[in-house]
Scaffold this active site. Structure first.
Site, short mmCIF file in Angstrom:
data_model
loop_
_atom_site.label_atom_id
_atom_site.label_comp_id
_atom_site.label_asym_id
_atom_site.label_seq_id
_atom_site.Cartn_x
_atom_site.Cartn_y
_atom_site.Cartn_z
N THR A 1 6.81 47.88 32.09
CA THR A 1 5.49 47.26 32.05
C THR A 1 4.53 47.95 33.01
O THR A 1 3.35 48.15 32.70
CB THR A 1 5.59 45.76 32.40
OG1 THR A 1 6.46 45.13 31.45
CG2 THR A 1 4.23 45.09 32.36
N CYS A 2 5.03 48.32 34.17
CA CYS A 2 4.20 49.00 35.16
C CYS A 2 3.64 50.31 34.62
O CYS A 2 2.50 50.68 34.89
CB CYS A 2 5.01 49.26 36.43
SG CYS A 2 5.81 47.80 37.12
#
Length: 230
Positions: free
Chosen positions: A90-91
């Site tokens: 996600t980062c």
């Protein structure tokens, strides 16, 4: 529930002091046992950065530089977002790219700098930024992290977790993911070293959280807030 930190009656019920070895630049690190609140002052710590130095030559022309929170945030209005780890899904796919995409939009709202922080060292943060296609700043030294960091969103290596602990954002993933101590996901507006606005994922910190909430610390939510304050 926090992954580290105890309370102290000597100053603030939320604060505790942990002694750091004398050969380290931050001899006292402040821990919060719950997340920092809006209007509070951010912790004063020193980050170990790597700065490009052409005089060194070779394949790795970088030197160590101590960069303090005062260097980065004093007298400035900045966006800071923090995440569990470089190179994580996600980062890498959404969180950092969203802020890079809206960099100029946020600057137009009166923001001086945008910083991404993670409990990773300077080597990891640099390689992650390059992997994501961030454009390196090779000359301009107007930001204390440059040259050698990036032109738009700058990456802050909180490898010793000192800032994260001081923000009350330390979280431990050991049985889940095996990360160890990292930062919970959040975003904030830091105005002259004080928290103007805080977006904390899930409303609280959960050790060994199975889910990795990503609903309020995104770039779109931040941009909406900034535009409302113009």
């Amino acid at each position: 529930v926090m992954g580290c930190g105890t309370s102290s009656e000597a100053s603030d019920a939320r604060l505790a002091e942990t002694k750091i070895p004398s050969d380290m630049p931050n001899k006292t690190s402040v821990h919060l046992d719950k997340p920092i609140t809006e209007s509070a002052t951010i912790p004063s710590v020193t980050f170990k950065a790597r700065i490009r130095d052409a005089s060194i030559g070779g394949e790795n022309p970088f030197a160590w530089k101590d960069v303090t929170t005062a260097n980065l945030f004093r007298g400035k209005r900045c966006v800071l977002f923090s995440l569990p780890g470089a190179f994580t899904p996600t980062c890498s796919s959404t969180h950092l790219p969203g802020y890079e995409k809206h960099y100029e939009d946020m600057k137009a709202c009166g923001i001086d700098e945008i910083y991404c922080l993670s409990v990773n060292d300077a080597f990891v943060m640099r390689q992650w930024g390059l992997k994501l296609g961030l454009v390196e700043e090779t000359v301009d030294a107007s930001n204390p992290l440059n040259p050698g960091n990036f032109k738009k969103v700058k990456l802050i290596p909180d490898g010793a977790c000192l800032f994260t602990r001081g923000m009350g954002m330390s979280c431990t993933w050991d049985s889940e993911r095996g990360f160890g101590e990292r930062s919970w996901r959040y975003s904030a507006v830091i105005n002259n070293e004080k928290v103007e606005k805080l977006f904390l994922e899930g409303g609280a910190i959960t050790n060994n959280s199975g889910p990795d909430p990503f609903e309020v610390s995104d770039a779109d939510t931040m941009l909406t807030y900034l535009r409302s304050k113009k």
